[in-house]
Design a protein around this motif. Structure first.
Motif, PDB file in Angstrom:
ATOM      1  N   SER A  47       0.830  -1.208   0.000  1.00 51.77           N
ATOM      2  CA  SER A  47       0.000   0.000   0.000  1.00 51.77           C
ATOM      3  C   SER A  47       0.864   1.258   0.000  1.00 51.77           C
ATOM      4  CB  SER A  47      -0.922   0.005   1.218  1.00 51.77           C
ATOM      5  OG  SER A  47      -1.827  -1.068   1.151  1.00 51.77           O
ATOM      6  N   ILE A  48       1.904   1.277   0.810  1.00 52.78           N
ATOM      7  CA  ILE A  48       2.820   2.415   0.853  1.00 52.78           C
ATOM      8  C   ILE A  48       3.466   2.614  -0.513  1.00 52.78           C
ATOM      9  CG2 ILE A  48       5.061   3.193   1.760  1.00 52.78           C
ATOM     10  CD1 ILE A  48       4.200   1.920   4.460  1.00 52.78           C
ATOM     11  N   LEU A  49       3.948   1.535  -1.072  1.00 51.22           N
ATOM     12  CA  LEU A  49       4.609   1.596  -2.373  1.00 51.22           C
ATOM     13  C   LEU A  49       3.689   2.213  -3.427  1.00 51.22           C
ATOM     14  CD1 LEU A  49       7.035   0.647  -4.199  1.00 51.22           C
ATOM     15  CD2 LEU A  49       5.701  -1.407  -4.574  1.00 51.22           C
ATOM     16  N   GLY A  50       2.499   1.674  -3.546  1.00 49.04           N
ATOM     17  CA  GLY A  50       1.571   2.182  -4.544  1.00 49.04           C
ATOM     18  C   GLY A  50       1.151   3.622  -4.308  1.00 49.04           C
ATOM     19  N   ARG A  51       0.838   3.945  -3.058  1.00 48.46           N
ATOM     20  CA  ARG A  51       0.373   5.299  -2.729  1.00 48.46           C
ATOM     21  C   ARG A  51       1.466   6.339  -2.967  1.00 48.46           C
ATOM     22  NH1 ARG A  51      -3.756   6.693  -3.406  1.00 48.46           N
ATOM     23  NH2 ARG A  51      -2.619   8.127  -4.667  1.00 48.46           N
ATOM     24  N   LEU A  52       2.680   6.099  -2.457  1.00 44.38           N
ATOM     25  CA  LEU A  52       3.742   7.092  -2.585  1.00 44.38           C
ATOM     26  C   LEU A  52       4.189   7.260  -4.030  1.00 44.38           C
ATOM     27  CD1 LEU A  52       5.960   6.503   0.584  1.00 44.38           C
ATOM     28  CD2 LEU A  52       4.130   8.173   0.227  1.00 44.38           C
ATOM     29  N   MET A  53       4.282   6.166  -4.759  1.00 45.10           N
ATOM     30  CA  MET A  53       4.686   6.282  -6.159  1.00 45.10           C
ATOM     31  C   MET A  53       3.642   7.073  -6.950  1.00 45.10           C
ATOM     32  SD  MET A  53       6.500   2.609  -6.878  1.00 45.10           S
ATOM     33  CE  MET A  53       6.950   2.992  -8.544  1.00 45.10           C
ATOM     34  N   ASP A  54       2.373   6.804  -6.701  1.00 46.05           N
ATOM     35  CA  ASP A  54       1.313   7.550  -7.374  1.00 46.05           C
ATOM     36  C   ASP A  54       1.363   9.027  -6.990  1.00 46.05           C
ATOM     37  OD1 ASP A  54      -1.279   7.656  -8.943  1.00 46.05           O
ATOM     38  OD2 ASP A  54      -1.934   8.425  -6.988  1.00 46.05           O
ATOM     39  N   HIS A  67      -7.437  18.787  -6.310  1.00 42.41           N
ATOM     40  CA  HIS A  67      -7.723  17.533  -5.617  1.00 42.41           C
ATOM     41  C   HIS A  67      -7.165  17.587  -4.201  1.00 42.41           C
ATOM     42  CE1 HIS A  67      -8.223  15.007  -9.528  1.00 42.41           C
ATOM     43  NE2 HIS A  67      -9.090  15.971  -9.420  1.00 42.41           N
ATOM     44  N   ILE A  68      -7.470  16.555  -3.445  1.00 40.08           N
ATOM     45  CA  ILE A  68      -6.969  16.503  -2.074  1.00 40.08           C
ATOM     46  C   ILE A  68      -5.444  16.454  -2.063  1.00 40.08           C
ATOM     47  CG2 ILE A  68      -9.040  15.415  -1.143  1.00 40.08           C
ATOM     48  CD1 ILE A  68      -7.502  12.759  -1.196  1.00 40.08           C
ATOM     49  N   ALA A  69      -4.866  16.827  -0.962  1.00 39.41           N
ATOM     50  CA  ALA A  69      -3.412  16.853  -0.836  1.00 39.41           C
ATOM     51  C   ALA A  69      -2.823  15.454  -0.982  1.00 39.41           C
ATOM     52  CB  ALA A  69      -3.016  17.435   0.514  1.00 39.41           C
ATOM     53  N   SER A  70      -1.618  15.410  -1.498  1.00 38.75           N
ATOM     54  CA  SER A  70      -0.907  14.143  -1.636  1.00 38.75           C
ATOM     55  C   SER A  70       0.166  14.068  -0.561  1.00 38.75           C
ATOM     56  CB  SER A  70      -0.271  14.043  -3.025  1.00 38.75           C
ATOM     57  OG  SER A  70       0.828  14.930  -3.126  1.00 38.75           O
ATOM     58  N   ALA A  71       0.858  12.946  -0.523  1.00 45.03           N
ATOM     59  CA  ALA A  71       1.957  12.782   0.430  1.00 45.03           C
ATOM     60  C   ALA A  71       3.008  13.864   0.228  1.00 45.03           C
ATOM     61  CB  ALA A  71       2.574  11.395   0.279  1.00 45.03           C
ATOM     62  N   VAL A  72       3.196  14.285  -1.010  1.00 46.10           N
ATOM     63  CA  VAL A  72       4.204  15.314  -1.300  1.00 46.10           C
ATOM     64  C   VAL A  72       3.841  16.607  -0.585  1.00 46.10           C
ATOM     65  CG1 VAL A  72       5.314  16.672  -3.126  1.00 46.10           C
ATOM     66  CG2 VAL A  72       4.800  14.254  -3.513  1.00 46.10           C
ATOM     67  N   ARG A  91      11.181   8.708  -1.825  1.00 49.47           N
ATOM     68  CA  ARG A  91      11.853   7.611  -2.538  1.00 49.47           C
ATOM     69  C   ARG A  91      12.539   6.661  -1.559  1.00 49.47           C
ATOM     70  NH1 ARG A  91      14.216  11.071  -7.550  1.00 49.47           N
ATOM     71  NH2 ARG A  91      12.328  11.000  -8.813  1.00 49.47           N
ATOM     72  N   LYS A  92      13.083   7.204  -0.480  1.00 50.30           N
ATOM     73  CA  LYS A  92      13.681   6.353   0.555  1.00 50.30           C
ATOM     74  C   LYS A  92      12.604   5.445   1.159  1.00 50.30           C
ATOM     75  CE  LYS A  92      17.330   9.553   1.992  1.00 50.30           C
ATOM     76  NZ  LYS A  92      17.792  10.440   3.085  1.00 50.30           N
ATOM     77  N   GLN A  93      11.434   6.010   1.398  1.00 48.64           N
ATOM     78  CA  GLN A  93      10.338   5.225   1.960  1.00 48.64           C
ATOM     79  C   GLN A  93       9.859   4.155   0.976  1.00 48.64           C
ATOM     80  OE1 GLN A  93       7.263   7.686   3.763  1.00 48.64           O
ATOM     81  NE2 GLN A  93       8.800   9.132   4.493  1.00 48.64           N
ATOM     82  N   VAL A  94       9.860   4.488  -0.315  1.00 48.19           N
ATOM     83  CA  VAL A  94       9.498   3.507  -1.345  1.00 48.19           C
ATOM     84  C   VAL A  94      10.529   2.382  -1.369  1.00 48.19           C
ATOM     85  CG1 VAL A  94       9.376   3.155  -3.859  1.00 48.19           C
ATOM     86  CG2 VAL A  94       8.119   5.042  -2.793  1.00 48.19           C
ATOM     87  N   ASN A  95      11.808   2.736  -1.301  1.00 51.26           N
ATOM     88  CA  ASN A  95      12.863   1.715  -1.278  1.00 51.26           C
ATOM     89  C   ASN A  95      12.738   0.803  -0.062  1.00 51.26           C
ATOM     90  OD1 ASN A  95      14.031   2.509  -3.701  1.00 51.26           O
ATOM     91  ND2 ASN A  95      15.479   3.887  -2.710  1.00 51.26           N
ATOM     92  N   LYS A  96      12.415   1.384   1.086  1.00 51.65           N
ATOM     93  CA  LYS A  96      12.221   0.569   2.284  1.00 51.65           C
ATOM     94  C   LYS A  96      11.024  -0.362   2.102  1.00 51.65           C
ATOM     95  CE  LYS A  96      11.370   0.695   7.258  1.00 51.65           C
ATOM     96  NZ  LYS A  96      10.695  -0.581   7.182  1.00 51.65           N
ATOM     97  N   CYS A 122      -2.610  -7.495  -7.324  1.00 55.52           N
ATOM     98  CA  CYS A 122      -3.771  -6.619  -7.212  1.00 55.52           C
ATOM     99  C   CYS A 122      -3.369  -5.211  -6.802  1.00 55.52           C
ATOM    100  CB  CYS A 122      -4.817  -7.184  -6.256  1.00 55.52           C
ATOM    101  SG  CYS A 122      -4.378  -7.089  -4.525  1.00 55.52           S
ATOM    102  N   THR A 123      -2.213  -5.044  -6.228  1.00 46.06           N
ATOM    103  CA  THR A 123      -1.754  -3.718  -5.813  1.00 46.06           C
ATOM    104  C   THR A 123      -1.347  -2.891  -7.004  1.00 46.06           C
ATOM    105  OG1 THR A 123      -0.991  -4.696  -3.770  1.00 46.06           O
ATOM    106  CG2 THR A 123      -0.137  -2.531  -4.293  1.00 46.06           C
ATOM    107  N   TYR A 124      -0.934  -3.504  -8.072  1.00 47.28           N
ATOM    108  CA  TYR A 124      -0.426  -2.762  -9.214  1.00 47.28           C
ATOM    109  C   TYR A 124      -1.467  -2.537 -10.302  1.00 47.28           C
ATOM    110  CZ  TYR A 124       3.816  -3.996  -6.859  1.00 47.28           C
ATOM    111  OH  TYR A 124       4.778  -4.145  -5.911  1.00 47.28           O
ATOM    112  N   GLN A 125      -2.666  -2.995 -10.103  1.00 47.34           N
ATOM    113  CA  GLN A 125      -3.695  -2.821 -11.136  1.00 47.34           C
ATOM    114  C   GLN A 125      -4.408  -1.515 -10.974  1.00 47.34           C
ATOM    115  OE1 GLN A 125      -6.154  -6.290 -11.039  1.00 47.34           O
ATOM    116  NE2 GLN A 125      -4.491  -7.626 -11.606  1.00 47.34           N
TER     117      GLN A 125
END
Length: 125
Positions: A47-54, A67-72, A91-96, A122-125
């Motif tokens: 979930s973290i991976l998908g959300r942060l990358m998006d 739109h609503i605020a993003s993690a950025v 990106r560090k969080q995505v790598n972790k 299912c996470t990547y669809q």
């Protein structure tokens, strides 16, 4: 940022995984469903991976559209960070998250392989 994570991540892994199991027949057992409902580390990491990358990819577009605020935006505001500093940290969080996913994938033997594959895909669809 903690509030954003709680809302943004929510139960997406649980919902997507459980839903994707429908129609897979007898391979889906109570043990499999209990595992999904136990909030496994791999689920949180996916979930973290998908959300942060998006969010990193789409935050400028979302800002322009109101739109609503993003993690950025949340990270920049909370830590008074620049966009570049924020992207580096996310990106560090995505790598972790990737490391956690790989570790869990190797050690996950409690559910059958077809369900493991379905859960991850299912996470990547």
């Amino acid at each position: 940022m903690d509030e954003y994570r709680a809302v943004a991540l929510g139960t997406s892994f649980m919902m997507l995984s459980t839903t994707s199991f429908i129609g897979m027949g007898d391979i889906v057992t109570k043990k499999s469903l209990d595992w999904v409902l136990s909030n496994p580390k791999i689920g949180n990491s996916l979930s973290i991976l998908g959300r942060l990358m998006d969010d990193m990819k789409s935050h400028k577009f979302k800002q322009k559209r109101g739109h609503i605020a993003s993690a950025v935006e949340c990270y920049m505001k909370e830590y008074s960070a620049t966009e570049e500093e924020t992207i580096i940290e996310l990106r560090k969080q995505v790598n972790k998250a990737w490391k956690d996913i790989n570790e869990e994938w190797i050690n996950l033997t409690t559910i059958p392989m077809p369900l493991r594959l379905r859960t991850e895909s299912c996470t990547y669809q």
